[in-house]
Enzyme design. Structure first.
Site, PDB file in Angstrom:
ATOM      1  N   LYS A   4      -4.381  -8.069  -6.847  1.00 29.15           N
ATOM      2  CA  LYS A   4      -5.679  -8.489  -6.295  1.00 29.15           C
ATOM      3  C   LYS A   4      -6.759  -7.446  -6.572  1.00 29.15           C
ATOM      4  O   LYS A   4      -6.467  -6.246  -6.678  1.00 29.15           O
ATOM      5  CB  LYS A   4      -5.569  -8.802  -4.802  1.00 29.15           C
ATOM      6  N   LYS A  10       0.829  -1.216   0.000  1.00 24.87           N
ATOM      7  CA  LYS A  10       0.000   0.000   0.000  1.00 24.87           C
ATOM      8  C   LYS A  10       0.855   1.253   0.000  1.00 24.87           C
ATOM      9  O   LYS A  10       0.492   2.258  -0.606  1.00 24.87           O
ATOM     10  CB  LYS A  10      -0.938   0.008   1.208  1.00 24.87           C
ATOM     11  N   LYS A  53     -10.777  -2.452  -3.472  1.00 29.34           N
ATOM     12  CA  LYS A  53     -11.682  -1.283  -3.470  1.00 29.34           C
ATOM     13  C   LYS A  53     -10.945  -0.031  -3.884  1.00 29.34           C
ATOM     14  O   LYS A  53     -11.520   0.888  -4.433  1.00 29.34           O
ATOM     15  CB  LYS A  53     -12.198  -1.025  -2.050  1.00 29.34           C
TER      16      LYS A  53
END
Ligand code: AQP
Length: 336
Positions: A199, A115, A202
């Protein structure tokens, strides 16, 4: 053998639209577990503020995730549904666990690295200690089982390490259980429709990378039509999917919804072009998701009712966490 009563805990961040990955990797397994166990399903809004957020959107997303849980079949009469920030035990235990966990352990967390990318210095401290808060989420209830997608396995393992170190450091053998991740089903890691090696998420900037639970039939069909694939027809044997991540992903999604193995899906579609398969896939996914989307819309028409369910769930959650936290404070040496 642990003496702890089986208790299931899991959660989802209200960071945007829930997607197929969240549904197949997590929620669908939660449904099965609630038939058998006491379950706590949390909307983890404190995790959602570890990245920049808009307060109004957070409140709306919290209600949407709650609606998605209920519309998918999580029954608030059977399972506890609440949002994390209403139960202060999560924050309190996370602080104590911050003092138990080691920096080296957190440095190994791959999700933070993914992230943060090259910007780790600019990320919030909260994003870095996110897995510690997750350990507190689980252990404030002494939960024994944590159904998650494959991406969260490392975080549940960290929760085990924290539980064990707490028990050892304070000489309270088996005070916290060693929570077990439950990672099951044919689609534990649903991949992006634009890149079979990333993956489905959202927070992916491209809405075409994911199927949202609220997408209508046309949008779902269009996203599958545009989904990245290779030029070959569908193979005969499952082993051939290994080198074809995009094909593997679409076959896995079909298999999960049809409740079949991947080989059984290939037996039906071997030799077909992707255009044919994608049509069948869209039909199947629309048939499964449209009742959920419809029920979500109905529930979201009455936000006061959703808030009432969250309040009631928070009360039930507090009642379970309170005696655990009283004992934690005593064990750590806090005067109260
Ligand atoms: N692609 C996925 N395949 C299978 N399971 C998945 N999960 C998430 N993505 C996939 C599972 O969904 C649960 C809730 O995840 P989360 O909302 O807490 O956070 P996440 O794992 O970080 O999910 P996202 O979609 O990638 O959210 P953002 O983009 O906000 O970070 C977990 O059980 C997870 O394993």
């Amino acid at each position: 053998m642990s003496a702890h009563e089986p208790l299931v805990f899991s959660g989802m961040q209200p960071t945007g639209n829930l997607h197929l990955g969240n549904y197949l990797g997590a929620i669908r397994n939660w449904l099965k577990l609630q038939q058998q166990y006491r379950c706590i399903y949390c909307v983890v809004d404190m995790h959602a503020i570890t990245v920049d957020h808009d307060p109004k959107a957070l409140a709306q997303a919290t209600r949407e995730v709650t609606a998605a849980y209920i519309a998918s079949g999580i029954d608030p009469k059977r399972s506890i549904i609440f949002n994390q920030s209403q139960v202060t035990a999560h924050a309190e235990l996370a602080w104590i666990f911050n003092c138990v966990a080691r920096v080296g352990w957190l440095n190994r967390m791959t999700q933070f690295k993914e992230k943060a990318g090259k910007n780790s210095e600019k990320m919030s401290v909260g994003l870095y200690t996110y897995p510690v808060l997750m350990a507190a989420d689980i252990l404030a209830y002494r939960a024994t089982h944590v159904p998650v997608g494959d991406d969260q396995k490392q975080h549940v393992e960290l929760a085990r390490d924290i539980a064990q170190k707490f028990n050892n450091d304070f000489g309270v053998a088996d005070f916290f259980p060693q929570p077990e991740p439950i990672i099951t089903g044919p689609a534990t890691r649903v991949m992006s429709l634009r890149d079979g090696t990333a993956k489905m998420s959202k927070s992916d900037a491209s809405d075409n990378s994911r199927i949202n639970l609220t997408d209508d039939a046309d949008t779902i069909a269009q996203k599958f039509r545009k989904a990245k694939t290779d030029p070959l027809p569908l193979p005969e044997a499952e082993a051939e999917l290994k080198a074809r991540p995009e094909a593997d992903n679409l076959i896995s999604i079909y298999a999960a919804f049809a409740e079949k193995g991947k080989q059984a899906v290939l037996d039906e579609f071997k030799g077909a072009q992707f255009s044919t398969f994608k049509g069948a896939l869209s039909e199947l996914v629309v048939a499964r998701l449209s009742p959920i989307a419809g029920e979500m819309r109905r529930l979201l028409g009455d936000p006061a009712e959703i808030d009432r369910i969250l309040h009631k769930g928070a009360e039930q959650a507090r009642a379970i966490a309170a005696p655990v936290m009283a004992e934690v404070r005593r064990v750590v040496g806090f005067v109260s």
